[in-house]
Design a protein around this motif. Sequence first.
Motif, PDB file in Angstrom:
ATOM      1  N   LEU A  14      13.167   0.542  -6.509  1.00  0.00           N
ATOM      2  CA  LEU A  14      13.872   1.063  -7.933  1.00  0.00           C
ATOM      3  C   LEU A  14      13.026   1.526  -8.985  1.00  0.00           C
ATOM      4  O   LEU A  14      12.327   2.089  -9.255  1.00  0.00           O
ATOM      5  N   GLU A  15      12.693  -0.206  -9.393  1.00  0.00           N
ATOM      6  CA  GLU A  15      11.785  -0.316 -10.926  1.00  0.00           C
ATOM      7  C   GLU A  15      10.533  -0.095 -11.204  1.00  0.00           C
ATOM      8  O   GLU A  15      10.418   1.189 -11.516  1.00  0.00           O
ATOM      9  N   ARG A  16       9.707   0.379  -9.447  1.00  0.00           N
ATOM     10  CA  ARG A  16       8.401   0.456  -9.991  1.00  0.00           C
ATOM     11  C   ARG A  16       8.634   2.518  -9.680  1.00  0.00           C
ATOM     12  O   ARG A  16       7.653   3.045 -10.315  1.00  0.00           O
ATOM     13  N   MET A  17       8.697   2.727  -9.264  1.00  0.00           N
ATOM     14  CA  MET A  17       9.272   4.576  -8.708  1.00  0.00           C
ATOM     15  C   MET A  17       9.126   4.882 -10.283  1.00  0.00           C
ATOM     16  O   MET A  17       8.794   5.867 -10.199  1.00  0.00           O
ATOM     17  N   LEU A  18      10.467   4.311 -10.823  1.00  0.00           N
ATOM     18  CA  LEU A  18      11.246   5.092 -11.444  1.00  0.00           C
ATOM     19  C   LEU A  18       9.781   5.117 -13.136  1.00  0.00           C
ATOM     20  O   LEU A  18       9.635   5.780 -14.276  1.00  0.00           O
ATOM     21  N   ALA A  19       9.084   4.093 -13.193  1.00  0.00           N
ATOM     22  CA  ALA A  19       8.336   3.237 -14.275  1.00  0.00           C
ATOM     23  C   ALA A  19       7.012   4.472 -13.886  1.00  0.00           C
ATOM     24  O   ALA A  19       6.668   5.229 -14.736  1.00  0.00           O
ATOM     25  N   ALA A  20       6.858   4.754 -12.621  1.00  0.00           N
ATOM     26  CA  ALA A  20       5.747   5.878 -12.124  1.00  0.00           C
ATOM     27  C   ALA A  20       5.930   7.726 -13.116  1.00  0.00           C
ATOM     28  O   ALA A  20       5.490   8.124 -13.640  1.00  0.00           O
ATOM     29  N   CYS A  21       7.349   7.570 -13.021  1.00  0.00           N
ATOM     30  CA  CYS A  21       7.680   8.645 -12.605  1.00  0.00           C
ATOM     31  C   CYS A  21       7.405   8.665 -14.683  1.00  0.00           C
ATOM     32  O   CYS A  21       7.131   9.485 -15.281  1.00  0.00           O
ATOM     33  N   GLU A  22       8.626   7.697 -15.000  1.00  0.00           N
ATOM     34  CA  GLU A  22       7.916   7.947 -16.458  1.00  0.00           C
ATOM     35  C   GLU A  22       6.811   7.702 -16.988  1.00  0.00           C
ATOM     36  O   GLU A  22       6.506   8.156 -18.660  1.00  0.00           O
ATOM     37  N   GLU A  23       5.269   7.077 -17.046  1.00  0.00           N
ATOM     38  CA  GLU A  23       4.429   7.131 -16.650  1.00  0.00           C
ATOM     39  C   GLU A  23       3.655   8.928 -16.618  1.00  0.00           C
ATOM     40  O   GLU A  23       3.096   8.835 -17.713  1.00  0.00           O
ATOM     41  N   GLY A  24       3.901   9.484 -15.903  1.00  0.00           N
ATOM     42  CA  GLY A  24       4.125  10.854 -15.234  1.00  0.00           C
ATOM     43  C   GLY A  24       4.274  11.994 -16.819  1.00  0.00           C
ATOM     44  O   GLY A  24       3.694  12.284 -16.764  1.00  0.00           O
ATOM     45  N   ALA A  25       5.183  11.133 -17.119  1.00  0.00           N
ATOM     46  CA  ALA A  25       6.081  12.360 -17.860  1.00  0.00           C
ATOM     47  C   ALA A  25       7.007  11.554 -18.285  1.00  0.00           C
ATOM     48  O   ALA A  25       8.242  11.911 -18.181  1.00  0.00           O
ATOM     49  N   PRO A  26       6.633  11.062 -19.797  1.00  0.00           N
ATOM     50  CA  PRO A  26       8.036  10.431 -20.541  1.00  0.00           C
ATOM     51  C   PRO A  26       9.056  11.098 -21.217  1.00  0.00           C
ATOM     52  O   PRO A  26       8.482  11.835 -21.886  1.00  0.00           O
ATOM     53  N   GLY A  27       9.594  10.488 -21.249  1.00  0.00           N
ATOM     54  CA  GLY A  27      10.722  10.781 -22.021  1.00  0.00           C
ATOM     55  C   GLY A  27      12.006  11.712 -20.869  1.00  0.00           C
ATOM     56  O   GLY A  27      12.750  12.008 -21.790  1.00  0.00           O
TER      57      GLY A  27
ATOM     58  N   GLU B  45       0.647  -1.158  -0.012  1.00  0.00           N
ATOM     59  CA  GLU B  45       0.055   0.120  -0.373  1.00  0.00           C
ATOM     60  C   GLU B  45       1.165   0.733   0.263  1.00  0.00           C
ATOM     61  O   GLU B  45       0.648   2.497  -0.704  1.00  0.00           O
ATOM     62  N   VAL B  46       2.299   1.244   0.474  1.00  0.00           N
ATOM     63  CA  VAL B  46       2.813   2.542   0.790  1.00  0.00           C
ATOM     64  C   VAL B  46       2.938   2.297  -0.877  1.00  0.00           C
ATOM     65  O   VAL B  46       3.658   3.319  -1.154  1.00  0.00           O
ATOM     66  N   ILE B  47       3.626   1.339  -0.902  1.00  0.00           N
ATOM     67  CA  ILE B  47       4.745   2.177  -2.874  1.00  0.00           C
ATOM     68  C   ILE B  47       3.544   1.945  -3.782  1.00  0.00           C
ATOM     69  O   ILE B  47       4.078   2.791  -4.773  1.00  0.00           O
ATOM     70  N   ASP B  48       2.181   1.564  -3.324  1.00  0.00           N
ATOM     71  CA  ASP B  48       1.098   2.030  -4.517  1.00  0.00           C
ATOM     72  C   ASP B  48       1.253   3.858  -4.314  1.00  0.00           C
ATOM     73  O   ASP B  48       1.055   4.822  -4.876  1.00  0.00           O
ATOM     74  N   GLY B  49       1.238   4.014  -3.284  1.00  0.00           N
ATOM     75  CA  GLY B  49       0.556   5.760  -2.586  1.00  0.00           C
ATOM     76  C   GLY B  49       1.944   5.986  -2.790  1.00  0.00           C
ATOM     77  O   GLY B  49       1.814   6.997  -3.777  1.00  0.00           O
ATOM     78  N   GLN B  50       3.081   5.684  -2.713  1.00  0.00           N
ATOM     79  CA  GLN B  50       4.074   6.373  -3.231  1.00  0.00           C
ATOM     80  C   GLN B  50       4.409   6.062  -4.768  1.00  0.00           C
ATOM     81  O   GLN B  50       4.891   7.406  -5.753  1.00  0.00           O
ATOM     82  N   ALA B  51       4.603   5.637  -5.731  1.00  0.00           N
ATOM     83  CA  ALA B  51       3.826   5.593  -6.849  1.00  0.00           C
ATOM     84  C   ALA B  51       2.732   6.879  -7.640  1.00  0.00           C
ATOM     85  O   ALA B  51       3.219   7.214  -8.164  1.00  0.00           O
ATOM     86  N   THR B  52       1.982   6.641  -7.089  1.00  0.00           N
ATOM     87  CA  THR B  52       0.990   6.820  -7.281  1.00  0.00           C
ATOM     88  C   THR B  52       0.808   9.159  -7.429  1.00  0.00           C
ATOM     89  O   THR B  52       1.415   9.587  -7.786  1.00  0.00           O
ATOM     90  N   TYR B  53       2.203   9.400  -6.171  1.00  0.00           N
ATOM     91  CA  TYR B  53       2.296  10.546  -5.798  1.00  0.00           C
ATOM     92  C   TYR B  53       3.500  10.904  -6.810  1.00  0.00           C
ATOM     93  O   TYR B  53       3.185  12.371  -7.604  1.00  0.00           O
ATOM     94  N   LEU B  54       4.316  10.130  -7.691  1.00  0.00           N
ATOM     95  CA  LEU B  54       5.278  10.203  -7.871  1.00  0.00           C
ATOM     96  C   LEU B  54       4.740  10.924  -9.274  1.00  0.00           C
ATOM     97  O   LEU B  54       5.217  12.005  -9.851  1.00  0.00           O
ATOM     98  N   ARG B  55       3.801  10.235  -9.625  1.00  0.00           N
ATOM     99  CA  ARG B  55       2.732   9.863 -11.056  1.00  0.00           C
ATOM    100  C   ARG B  55       2.597  11.047 -11.198  1.00  0.00           C
ATOM    101  O   ARG B  55       2.632  12.160 -12.370  1.00  0.00           O
ATOM    102  N   THR B  56       1.991  11.915 -10.142  1.00  0.00           N
ATOM    103  CA  THR B  56       1.180  12.814 -10.094  1.00  0.00           C
ATOM    104  C   THR B  56       2.083  14.291 -10.221  1.00  0.00           C
ATOM    105  O   THR B  56       1.995  14.867 -10.583  1.00  0.00           O
ATOM    106  N   LEU B  57       3.321  13.880  -9.710  1.00  0.00           N
ATOM    107  CA  LEU B  57       3.920  15.504  -9.986  1.00  0.00           C
ATOM    108  C   LEU B  57       4.414  15.358 -10.975  1.00  0.00           C
ATOM    109  O   LEU B  57       4.854  16.588 -12.055  1.00  0.00           O
ATOM    110  N   ALA B  58       5.209  14.317 -11.475  1.00  0.00           N
ATOM    111  CA  ALA B  58       5.218  14.168 -12.894  1.00  0.00           C
ATOM    112  C   ALA B  58       4.192  14.663 -14.006  1.00  0.00           C
ATOM    113  O   ALA B  58       4.950  15.297 -14.909  1.00  0.00           O
ATOM    114  N   ALA B  59       3.443  14.300 -13.786  1.00  0.00           N
ATOM    115  CA  ALA B  59       1.790  14.359 -14.920  1.00  0.00           C
ATOM    116  C   ALA B  59       1.950  15.529 -15.392  1.00  0.00           C
ATOM    117  O   ALA B  59       1.770  16.741 -16.219  1.00  0.00           O
ATOM    118  N   ALA B  60       1.894  17.028 -13.890  1.00  0.00           N
ATOM    119  CA  ALA B  60       2.177  17.616 -13.905  1.00  0.00           C
ATOM    120  C   ALA B  60       2.999  18.595 -14.508  1.00  0.00           C
ATOM    121  O   ALA B  60       2.357  20.319 -14.993  1.00  0.00           O
TER     122      ALA B  60
END
Length: 431
Positions: free
Chosen positions: A168-181, A114-129
């Motif tokens: 690390l793989e999960r968190m970096l993937a979340a960032c890439e999902e939010g802001a590809p490239g 659950e913590v990992i899901d919350g972290q991934a959502t947060y990182l994805r949200t910042l990156a997408a913004a």
Amino acid sequence: MPPAVRFGVNYTPSQGWFHHWLDFDLDPVRADLDSVAALGVDHIRVFPLWPYFQPNRTLIRDRAVAHLVELVDAAGERGLDVNVDGLQGHLSSFDYLPSWTRTWHRRNLFTDPEVIDGQATYLRTLAAALAGRPNFLGMTLGNEVNQFSAGPHPDPDRATADQIDAWLERMLAACEEGAPGRMHLHAEYDATWYQDDQPFTPGQAARQGAVTAVHSWVFNGTAQRHGRTSVPSEHHAAYLIELSKAWADAPHRPVWLQEVGAPAPLVPAEHAAAFTEATIANALDCPDLWGVTWWCSHDVSRALADFPELEYGLGLLTNDRRPKDTARVLARAAREARAGAHPAPAPRTTALAVPADPAARSACAPGGAVFGAFFRLVADGARPTTVLDTRAADTAHLAARGITEVVTPDQVLPTPHGPDGSPVRQGGTRS
């Protein structure tokens, strides 16, 4: 021609430190960024405080995210690119972790689903913004999050190296999902390179993410053992840059000197500019350096209590935004980089073999055999790099990196000096 080395600062707000997110005011931020841009640097690294942005696992505050976007836009108006650290995490001796991970809700930062899901959502949200902002460089997962994973932290979130790999793989993937490239990465303090039981390993640092990040602080025993003007102290940042290359698979993977500073009292204020100049010059002699980002932009205000004493004076600028001598050194280096005055360094042809086993990485720490041998080579006039002992006979790998000679720590003997102080080579110091 390779791209010019980039120069930037870690942005510490002059008013309220990172607590400025609680009552965000863009006017003093703009004034801070004006004083940073006046140095001629091209980027900043910024630090949202995680509990302020995601106080509940399923609540990411829209207003906080909007404030971050405003800061990034204000930086862009001043010609500054921005890297954003996500999981803060740890800053200047204080921990900032949301209440949904602590005490009555104690859950492991690196292994709880659950913590990992919350972290991934947060990182994805910042990156997408920030994905549509042209001056957004990318995300760093957090500031030195490895300090939570082992001692000397008083309450570590223990994990295995395999579990950290997956995190690390999960968190970096979340960032890439939010802001590809974009340039997404992770960054740890030097225990990754020096501490045998750290689950964040050198291999992870040198292979996962877009670039390798190193944080260089000579209060880790280097300046205490050797003094502020010693070869190890003035070349410590360069050592970490070159040490990281032993574990990289790509022969020319970029390395970002993401944090480096002149900490008092080991580096007294009157000597900070000289230390800064030497550190930058030696880092620029490292091939494949992406950039140098100094810690930090502005001093911590004396109105804020309980910081370690060294934190109050680390800024390039005072609280009223006046540049110090260290700022002038960095500004000159940035100006020279823009003018093409820093030629690309030649390959480092001599490599020191280091243990591939992460359980033996303390040999690379201050006082260790690799550390001592590296700086004996430097003092002898060499420009060493490093290679894993398991790759020391890999001719293709060595050739790709321009390495023509590999030595082991026990082959690097102290070099005697003649009456004029110049080194006198003797047979047998290398083979």
